[in-house]
Design a protein around this motif. Structure first.
Motif, short mmCIF file in Angstrom:
data_model
loop_
_atom_site.label_atom_id
_atom_site.label_comp_id
_atom_site.label_asym_id
_atom_site.label_seq_id
_atom_site.Cartn_x
_atom_site.Cartn_y
_atom_site.Cartn_z
N ARG A 118 0.83 -1.23 -0.07
CA ARG A 118 0.08 0.05 -0.03
C ARG A 118 0.78 1.36 -0.05
O ARG A 118 0.40 2.34 0.11
CB ARG A 118 -1.08 0.06 1.17
CG ARG A 118 -1.92 -1.25 1.24
CD ARG A 118 -2.75 -1.07 2.28
NE ARG A 118 -3.58 0.17 1.90
CZ ARG A 118 -4.67 0.40 2.55
NH1 ARG A 118 -5.35 -0.29 3.41
NH2 ARG A 118 -5.42 1.55 2.28
N GLY A 119 2.05 1.13 -0.42
CA GLY A 119 2.99 2.16 -0.23
C GLY A 119 2.65 3.23 -1.56
O GLY A 119 2.21 2.75 -2.40
N GLN A 120 2.72 4.32 -1.31
CA GLN A 120 2.54 5.52 -2.26
C GLN A 120 3.42 6.41 -2.43
O GLN A 120 4.42 6.83 -1.42
CB GLN A 120 1.03 6.09 -2.00
CG GLN A 120 -0.02 5.48 -1.92
CD GLN A 120 -1.38 6.11 -1.87
OE1 GLN A 120 -1.26 7.56 -1.98
NE2 GLN A 120 -2.27 5.78 -1.43
N GLU A 121 4.01 6.45 -3.67
CA GLU A 121 5.07 7.40 -3.85
C GLU A 121 4.71 8.33 -5.11
O GLU A 121 4.24 7.72 -6.18
CB GLU A 121 6.47 6.66 -4.13
CG GLU A 121 6.17 5.66 -5.18
CD GLU A 121 7.58 4.92 -5.20
OE1 GLU A 121 8.70 5.48 -5.77
OE2 GLU A 121 7.91 3.69 -4.74
N THR A 122 5.30 9.44 -5.12
CA THR A 122 4.98 10.43 -6.16
C THR A 122 5.95 10.83 -6.76
O THR A 122 7.23 11.08 -6.34
CB THR A 122 4.35 11.59 -5.75
OG1 THR A 122 3.12 11.42 -5.10
CG2 THR A 122 3.92 12.80 -6.85
N LYS A 123 6.08 10.33 -8.22
CA LYS A 123 7.40 10.79 -9.05
C LYS A 123 6.92 11.59 -10.31
O LYS A 123 6.11 11.03 -11.11
CB LYS A 123 8.07 9.43 -9.46
CG LYS A 123 8.67 8.67 -8.41
CD LYS A 123 9.31 7.53 -8.98
CE LYS A 123 9.84 6.38 -7.74
NZ LYS A 123 10.28 5.23 -8.28
N ARG A 124 7.47 12.59 -10.28
CA ARG A 124 6.80 13.77 -11.33
C ARG A 124 7.36 13.17 -12.73
O ARG A 124 6.70 13.29 -13.85
CB ARG A 124 7.31 14.96 -11.20
CG ARG A 124 6.68 15.86 -10.10
CD ARG A 124 5.22 15.68 -9.80
NE ARG A 124 4.66 16.43 -11.00
CZ ARG A 124 3.44 16.41 -11.39
NH1 ARG A 124 2.60 15.96 -10.53
NH2 ARG A 124 2.87 17.12 -12.42
N ASP A 125 8.24 12.47 -12.86
CA ASP A 125 9.10 11.83 -13.90
C ASP A 125 8.47 10.75 -14.50
O ASP A 125 8.69 10.13 -15.68
CB ASP A 125 10.80 11.64 -13.74
CG ASP A 125 10.94 10.82 -13.02
OD1 ASP A 125 10.06 10.36 -12.03
OD2 ASP A 125 12.06 10.37 -12.72
N THR A 126 7.44 10.01 -13.71
CA THR A 126 6.85 8.89 -14.06
C THR A 126 6.05 9.34 -15.51
O THR A 126 6.02 8.23 -16.19
CB THR A 126 5.91 8.37 -13.00
OG1 THR A 126 6.75 8.24 -11.99
CG2 THR A 126 5.18 6.89 -13.50
N LEU A 127 5.33 10.43 -15.33
CA LEU A 127 4.38 10.82 -16.44
C LEU A 127 5.16 10.66 -17.75
O LEU A 127 4.71 10.87 -18.99
CB LEU A 127 3.65 11.94 -16.13
CG LEU A 127 2.70 11.97 -15.08
CD1 LEU A 127 2.00 13.13 -14.96
CD2 LEU A 127 1.67 10.76 -15.27
N SER A 128 6.55 10.74 -17.82
CA SER A 128 7.25 11.06 -19.01
C SER A 128 7.86 9.73 -19.49
O SER A 128 8.50 9.65 -20.52
CB SER A 128 8.63 11.93 -18.72
OG SER A 128 9.20 11.48 -17.64
N ARG A 129 7.58 8.57 -18.93
CA ARG A 129 7.82 7.35 -19.37
C ARG A 129 7.24 7.08 -20.72
O ARG A 129 6.00 7.46 -21.15
CB ARG A 129 7.50 6.10 -18.11
CG ARG A 129 8.41 6.00 -17.12
CD ARG A 129 8.03 4.91 -16.14
NE ARG A 129 6.99 4.05 -16.50
CZ ARG A 129 6.33 3.31 -15.56
NH1 ARG A 129 6.37 3.44 -14.45
NH2 ARG A 129 5.51 2.42 -16.36
N ALA A 130 8.00 6.29 -21.50
CA ALA A 130 7.59 6.01 -22.81
C ALA A 130 6.31 5.22 -22.86
O ALA A 130 5.47 5.53 -23.67
CB ALA A 130 8.85 5.31 -23.68
N ASP A 131 6.15 4.38 -22.24
CA ASP A 131 4.92 3.57 -21.92
C ASP A 131 3.88 4.34 -21.54
O ASP A 131 2.63 4.12 -21.87
CB ASP A 131 4.80 2.23 -21.25
CG ASP A 131 5.30 2.40 -19.72
OD1 ASP A 131 6.23 3.18 -19.68
OD2 ASP A 131 4.92 1.89 -18.82
#
Length: 587
Positions: free
Chosen positions: A113-126
């Motif tokens: 249930r851990g949550q982490e916020t990564k702004r660069d996640t949205l820039s992943r190619a997939d």
């Protein structure tokens, strides 16, 4: 031999190149078959995860987790379902990615249930691909394992509310490749993503020898079509310097290109074996040709030698033949002169009788003319002319008989030859008390022969018959003949030959010499009387005309001996040869 050697060399090279090309094709087909099987098993294993991401993105509980009115119960329900699905599908991880970059993950069948916020996640190619409405795909290598990520956008009211990603561990799929004895690689953008050779991963594919500054896999086309790959980095001792025949297959769903490799040494070994085999056969063929050519040269040399010996022998035979012909001609002429000498007494009587008649008729004619009886004197003159004609005919026959024979063969009248032979031998036959008769056919018979030589043969046969009859009668123990002695000459023609038979009623020929009668020096006459050369000469003369002379059983009753002459018939257009065709100066 040089031309043959060049042709054999060309054949060796052609056989080697054809074998090498076929072996390349075979290796390429083997690699293609293995690649098809491996790629199909790999893609089939990933297909369920590829489809799982869009299916989860449409589930109500997942969509509730992305809703702005989400409560804690909705999230718990979504995470519990994600854990269950992850355990059932054997996915390594399922991720819920929100539009603010927040990521909630589950690992295997464990609830996280851990949550982490990564702004660069949205820039992943997939993620970018998923938010654009496509199926997102991404390869991840963390240094220990390789993963493949499928992402799909979750939409609420046709708007993207978040992205759900399925992370697949490729280690289980790679285990299938580990069983393959030869290299298999999967590449994306000319970079090796997966391989059953660990040191090949992340190596670049350099097409056309362009290395781009790093050591990788050199890709080039062979002369015969198949693609070749050579590793341009340190390998094990067994694989160092090896080239591979390559088969490739693209998978447009994953965006990867798969390669299966087969060692180039197999086609090379096949070409070497073909080269050695073709060289051996060529060596055997060259050896065989050399042996054959040597034998042919030796045979040609021997043939030339035999030809030279044959020519020398033929020249000697011609010389001996000419000598034998001269000897034979001398013997024939001698036999003629001997026959004339034997007939001299009889001929003296034959000449004296007409001469005495001529003298008597001439004296009577003189007295008759003196007494004025001219008519009777004319009759005496006619009788004198008849006696002169008789002497002239006898002289001509003797003159023709005494000539040396020529060698020409022409159309000869059998009627004329028989008449002249009978005229010559009639005086002797009359002296011996032997009748000499001739049975002629209705039409004239012409044969291919020599006039004088054929006449010599008939005279010889008649003379032999007369000698045999006279010798038999002179013996003390001879029994009186039951009927008069006689000689009969008959001749006729068939479609192709003329047959002349000379038969007599004499004592016949002793059975002991019948088979050798035509051999030289075989005679039934007393020693010193005959040499036994008459019949051999006659036999060779007839054989020279293309005919035959043989002793046969008498066809008519009362006859004791019969000689048969067979000669070829002269054609209707053959020119009848005159006596002059064989004439030379008389002796």
């Amino acid at each position: 031999m040089s031309v043959v050697a060049i042709c054999l060399l060309a054949a060796i090279m052609a056989a080697t190149m054809i074998t090498y090309r076929n072996a390349l094709k075979t290796s390429e087909e083997t690699a293609a078959a293995r690649l098809s099987l491996q790629v199909e098993s790999f893609t089939n294993a990933l297909d369920k995860y590829r489809l799982l991401a869009p299916l989860l993105a449409r589930r109500p509980d997942v969509l509730a987790a992305f809703s702005s009115r989400m409560d804690e119960d909705d999230l718990e329900a979504a995470l519990a379902e994600m854990v269950r699905i992850s355990g059932m599908s054997d996915a390594a991880e399922i991720q819920l990615i929100y539009l603010d970059g927040t990521q909630i993950s589950t690992y295997g069948n464990r609830l996280y249930r851990g949550q982490e916020t990564k702004r660069d996640t949205l820039s992943r190619a997939d993620i970018v691909q998923a938010m654009q409405g496509r199926l997102g795909r991404r390869f991840v290598d963390d240094g220990h394992d390789q993963f493949f990520v499928f992402s799909s956008a979750a939409r609420i009211n046709a708007k993207v509310a978040g992205v759900i990603s399925i992370v697949v561990n490729l280690s289980s799929s790679q285990q299938l490749w580990a069983l393959a004895p030869q290299p298999i690689i999967a590449a994306q953008d000319n970079v090796v993503m997966l391989s059953n050779r660990a040191n090949w991963v992340q190596r670049e594919l350099h097409h056309g020898g362009n290395r781009r500054g790093t050591k990788g896999l050199l890709v080039e086309k062979s002369l015969f079509g198949p693609t070749l790959i050579k590793p341009d980095f340190h390998q094990t001792a067994l694989e160092a310097g090896l080239k591979y025949v390559t088969a490739e297959k693209k998978d447009y769903v994953l965006g990867w290109t798969f390669y299966a490799l087969e060692p180039l040494k197999r086609p090379i070994y096949a070409a070497i074996v073909a080269f050695l085999f073709a060289t051996s056969l060529s060596a055997i063929a060259l050896g065989g040709l050399w042996i054959v050519s040597s034998r042919q040269v030796e045979l040609l040399r021997q043939r030339r030698k035999d030809t030279a010996n044959g020519l020398r022998l033929e020249r000697r035979i011609r010389e001996r033949t000419r000598e034998l012909q001269k000897t034979q001609e001398g013997l024939i002429h001698s036999a003629k002169l001997a026959a004339i000498g034997q007939m001299s007494t009889v001929l003296n009587h034959e000449y004296n009788q007409p001469l005495m008649a001529i003298r008597t008729f001439s004296e009577n004619a003189g007295l008759l003319f003196q007494s004025g009886k001219e008519e009777k004197g004319q009759e005496n003159l006619k009788r004198i002319i008849a006696q002169v004609d008789k002497l002239s005919k006898l002289s001509k026959s003797l003159k023709s008989f005494a000539r040396r024979p020529g060698i020409d063969i022409c159309a000869v009248s059998v009627n004329a030859v028989v008449d002249e032979s009978v005229m010559i031998m009639t005086p002797k036959a009359r002296k011996c008390g032997v009748s000499l008769t001739v049975k002629k056919p209705e039409r004239e018979v012409r044969v291919m022969a020599g006039h004088t030589r054929l006449e010599q043969v008939l005279v010889n046969l008649i003379a032999n018959a007369l000698d045999a009859i006279e010798d038999h009668r002179s013996r003390p123990d001879a029994k009186p003949a039951s009927k008069p002695y006689g000689i009969e000459i008959t001749y006729n023609r068939t479609e192709t030959d003329a047959v002349i038979r000379v038969s007599d009623t004499g004592p016949g020929i002793d059975h002991s010499i019948e088979k050798s009668i035509f051999e030289p020096f075989v005679t039934s006459k007393a020693r010193g009387v005959g040499l036994g050369l008459g019949l051999p000469i006659a036999y060779n003369l007839i054989k020279g005309f293309g005919g035959s002379l043989c002793l046969i059983d008498p066809p008519e009753r009362g006859m004791a001996t019969t000689f048969e002459i067979t000669l070829p018939i002269a054609g209707d257009d053959a020119k009848l040869g005159a006596h002059s065709s064989e004439e030379v100066k008389p002796i």
